[in-house]
Design an enzyme around this catalytic site. Structure first.
Site, PDB file in Angstrom:
ATOM      1  N   ASP A 193      24.236 121.052 -34.494  1.00  0.00           N
ATOM      2  CA  ASP A 193      22.796 121.508 -34.538  1.00  0.00           C
ATOM      3  C   ASP A 193      23.000 122.477 -35.591  1.00  0.00           C
ATOM      4  O   ASP A 193      23.751 122.747 -36.564  1.00  0.00           O
ATOM      5  CB  ASP A 193      22.613 121.936 -32.999  1.00  0.00           C
ATOM      6  CG  ASP A 193      21.276 121.871 -32.631  1.00  0.00           C
ATOM      7  OD1 ASP A 193      20.245 122.176 -33.593  1.00  0.00           O
ATOM      8  OD2 ASP A 193      20.941 121.105 -31.890  1.00  0.00           O
ATOM      9  N   HIS A 239      17.378 126.576 -32.836  1.00  0.00           N
ATOM     10  CA  HIS A 239      17.468 125.223 -32.217  1.00  0.00           C
ATOM     11  C   HIS A 239      18.796 124.772 -31.738  1.00  0.00           C
ATOM     12  O   HIS A 239      18.763 124.327 -30.254  1.00  0.00           O
ATOM     13  CB  HIS A 239      17.144 124.269 -33.385  1.00  0.00           C
ATOM     14  CG  HIS A 239      16.744 122.737 -33.069  1.00  0.00           C
ATOM     15  ND1 HIS A 239      17.957 121.872 -32.643  1.00  0.00           N
ATOM     16  CD2 HIS A 239      15.536 122.174 -32.727  1.00  0.00           C
ATOM     17  CE1 HIS A 239      17.419 120.925 -32.351  1.00  0.00           C
ATOM     18  NE2 HIS A 239      15.923 121.022 -32.300  1.00  0.00           N
ATOM     19  N   SER A 409      14.081 116.787 -28.783  1.00  0.00           N
ATOM     20  CA  SER A 409      15.428 117.858 -29.243  1.00  0.00           C
ATOM     21  C   SER A 409      15.630 118.477 -27.734  1.00  0.00           C
ATOM     22  O   SER A 409      16.877 118.742 -27.429  1.00  0.00           O
ATOM     23  CB  SER A 409      15.195 118.662 -30.254  1.00  0.00           C
ATOM     24  OG  SER A 409      15.336 118.122 -31.380  1.00  0.00           O
TER      25      SER A 409
END
Length: 760
Positions: A193, A239, A409
């Site tokens: 990520d 994220h 996600s």
């Protein structure tokens, strides 16, 4: 960027699967029809990038494929990962030699990757032509980055009791914690990520680099993407910290944000920000097989993670990450992916999540409504997504605090962490990716939907349905495999099994119908042996599939089964001639009486063949097995009206109850003759509440001397799994089976509605 693995001529960037509204570049690849000429070796976009004397960056893909058939013989996860690495490196080293020599001669910049047998090159047009002239080079493909917007911050959804977020409660993960004392202990999760804030209050305690007396980032952090101010982990976007929080987060207080807060976590920074380069993602994929120290040295396959979450992808079919996925699965690493945020149109699945080896998640909201942005599949040749998980207004950790995000996600980490809960609950499943997929599939809450291609409970919107962590763990703990469930196969004992280059036996059980095993034309007869992945199983049918493009034909074959291996192989379906037809999927089903054992073999006795035999997939399916206890005499103490005969009458509504307050209590069934038994199944009335009974199982040939078959253990009966449990063991030759009860959490007596003793 995206690097194509097959016939994609222009590649696009891999990017984070971000919340609804994120734009993607690229589209489905146009695969030429069989009658058309082969596509050019050099993609047009690559030629354009080096035109007019310019220097460009591009990918060189080698034709040689690694043969992973030797991996299945390794007994441990570390040994399997080591063998995957050895085989991949061997294929890359042997085929990249002249490419690298050419690059060094030209003094060009390059990076070699063994996991996918590719080389990333920066060079000019002259170098491009030299590389393309090498016969070992299959494709030269473009390197085109795409930038995506940052995720939108969503308002926080209402948390449930004691700080457990709605999404964690929705999949009943908190019930797994409370009822089974299972928080994922002993399992290592990872993400590829944007990085992770390692010292976030909800993540610090679970970080593998946190030694308790200090911090050591070796083998816990990998950063090919850069962007961090020091060697320590960082998150340049937020994220990655969010997805890791959904898997592992818990600050010990009110922020119970993670599905499996008892795990340890590690991470690789495959994304510079909101875009991810193929080079960094491939490097991260390699690292997951054998994490290294911070200097990138001293790889340790024994420290590989159990599960890797991948909340990134790109629109349009591509196989460029397929070798990474195959390597992970062979090494026992579960590949969790998001399906993409390009819904509500059908055929919008992102890749690699849309590939068969990936296990991909769609997103739904707090009201059990599929998210409009959640990508959909198109029904060919397999169903995607695999499952749906919470993905709207999911609150989790971000650098410096907490925030709610929406996107697939956010859904995938729920699935990844549920795998951790399953493997913590049943260690024998750890590393068994195929069996775990079946558990996730079969325990999902069906959500019928006909809006994209298929009808029925399994569809291209929800996959197999809503993720239910509690049902999945309960199903795994029960050990019961429902009849008709696909039984994952791996390669068994196949000494000198013939094949053709790139088309070896393992391709027939790789879950990818586009690959196949091919028998050379000169072979007169051949047998291929498969083992059940996860131990001995009971089966009564196999399905054999040829590649979709094969013309109609007939093949003569037989099926053999074995309990131990090659020494006790017996024919269960004699040689017959079967007709394959592309109009019916080029599949045939071979049925036979239920058999229990380790292995199956297919034998083809009547070669040579023209055209050659090509087998795309072989599948086996579970059978109920023979219940040797049904209707047999049973002895044991009993309460009036709840006699022992109720346990063998085939009716789960009736039940036996032993004398109260008098443990231990026994129940003994006479099978009538000595049988080879391999599994005992026990059931309570389906409507009863949950309870745990502790008992042992013994066997005897004469009804006098009993020997242990399965030692004393606690069996959790739960209505979520039909109040049925099972235990398997090595084949035992007995006539009498005795269950000895010593505890029951719901009543001071032994209780059973059905006792099934499965015999081969």
């Amino acid at each position: 960027m995206r690097l194509s693995h097959a016939l994609v001529t222009v590649t696009v960037a891999m990017a984070l699967v971000l919340p609804s509204g994120a734009a993607h570049a690229g589209g489905p690849a146009n695969t030429p029809a069989a009658a058309e000429p082969a596509p050019p070796k050099i993609a047009a976009a690559v030629r354009d990038s080096v035109a007019d004397g310019r220097t460009g960056t591009f990918w060189v893909r080698l034709a040689k494929r690694a043969d992973l058939g030797t991996v299945a013989g390794e007994k441990t996860r570390a040994a399997r990962a080591t063998e995957v690495i050895r085989v991949r490196k061997e294929a890359a080293d042997s085929s990249q030699r002249r490419v690298i020599a050419t690059l060094r001669d030209a003094r060009a910049g390059f990076t070699s990757f063994w996991i996918s047998n590719t080389v990333r090159v920066t060079g000019d047009g002259a170098l491009l032509e030299r590389l393309a002239a090498l016969p070992e080079v299959e494709k030269i493909e473009a390197d085109v980055p795409v930038r995506l917007p940052k995720p939108a911050v969503a308002p926080r959804a209402q948390a449930t009791v004691a700080g457990v977020e709605w999404n964690v409660g929705k999949i009943r993960a908190d019930q797994v914690w409370d009822e089974y004392s299972d928080r994922g202990q002993g399992i290592v999760v990872a993400n590829i990520d944007t990085g992770v804030q390692w010292d976030h209050p909800a993540l610090l305690g679970q970080y593998r680099g946190n030694t308790g007396g200090g911090v050591n980032h070796d083998y816990a952090w990998f950063n090919p993407a850069g962007g961090c101010p020091t060697a320590a982990p960082c998150d340049t976007d937020g994220h990655g910290t969010h997805t890791m929080g959904t898997m592992a987060g818990d600050d010990g207080g009110t922020n119970r944000i993670g599905v499996a807060p008892g795990v340890r976590w590690i991470a690789a920074k495959g994304c510079e920000g909101t875009d991810c380069s193929a080079a960094d993602l491939l490097a991260a994929g390699q690292w997951m097989l054998a994490p290294t120290d911070l200097a990138g040295q001293n790889p340790r396959p024994d420290l590989a993670p159990d599960v890797v979450n991948n909340s990134w992808g790109g629109l349009g079919y591509s196989e460029w990450y397929a070798d990474v996925l195959a390597s992970w699965v062979q090494a026992g690493i579960f590949p969790a992916f998001s399906i993409g945020n390009d819904g509500p149109d059908c055929g919008t699945a992102s890749y690699p999540g849309g590939l068969p080896h990936a296990y991909s998640s769609a997103a739904f909201d707090v009201n059990d409504v599929i998210a409009p942005f959640s990508s959909r599949g198109d029904g060919a040749p397999y169903i995607k997504p695999d499952i749906a998980a919470p993905g709207v207004n999911v609150r989790s950790s971000v650098p410096g605090g907490y925030a709610g995000y929406s996107g697939t996600s956010m859904a995938s980490p729920h699935t990844a962490a549920t795998v951790a809960l399953i493997w913590a609950a049943v260690p024998s499943l750890r590393g068994n990716v195929d069996a775990t997929r079946e558990i996730l599939d079969s325990s999902a809450v069906p959500k019928p939907d006909t809006s994209c291609a298929s009808a029925g409970t399994v569809n291209e919107v929800w996959g197999h349905g809503k993720l239910d962590a509690y049902a999945a763990v309960t199903r795994a703990r029960s050990g019961v495999i429902a009849p008709g469930t696909e039984l994952p196969l791996v390669m068994g004992y196949n000494r000198s099994l013939p094949g053709t280059d790139g088309h070896w036996g393992f391709s027939s059980v790789d879950r990818d119908p586009a690959t196949y095993w091919e028998v050379p034309a000169f072979v007169n007869s051949v047998s291929i042996n498969y083992a059940f992945d996860g131990g001995r199983r009971t089966t009564d049918r196999v399905v054999v599939q040829l590649p979709a493009g094969e013309p109609a034909r007939t093949l003569t074959m037989s099926v053999q089964a074995a309990y131990e291996g090659t020494v006790d192989n017996v024919t269960v379906s004699p040689a017959q001639t079967y007709s394959f037809n592309p109009a019916t999927g080029n599949k045939v089903t071979i049925t036979f009486p239920p058999v229990h054992g380790c292995c199956l073999s297919l034998s083809f006795p009547s070669g040579p063949w023209s055209p050659t035999i090509k087998i795309a997939e072989v599948q086996a399916f579970s059978a109920a097995g023979k219940n040797a206890a049904l209707g047999r005499p049973v002895q044991g103490s009993a309460q009036p009206g709840y006699g022992t005969a109720n346990t063998v009458d085939g009716n789960t509504s009736t039940y036996w109850e032993s004398t109260n307050n008098a443990f231990p209590q026994s129940l003994t069934v006479d099978l009538g003759a000595t049988c080879r038994i391999y599994q005992v199944e026990m059931a309570l009335p389906p409507s009863w509440g949950a309870r745990t009974q502790t008992l042992s199982i013994e066997g005897s040939t004469d009804g006098v001397t009993y020997r242990p078959i399965a030692g004393s253990r606690a069996y959790a009966f739960n209505p979520a799994s039909g109040n049925t449990v099972a235990t398997s063991f090595n084949m035992a030759a007995v006539r009498y089976v005795r269950l000895v009860f010593i505890a029951n959490t719901a009543w001071p007596a032994g209780q059973l509605s059905e006792l099934r003793v499965l015999a081969s």
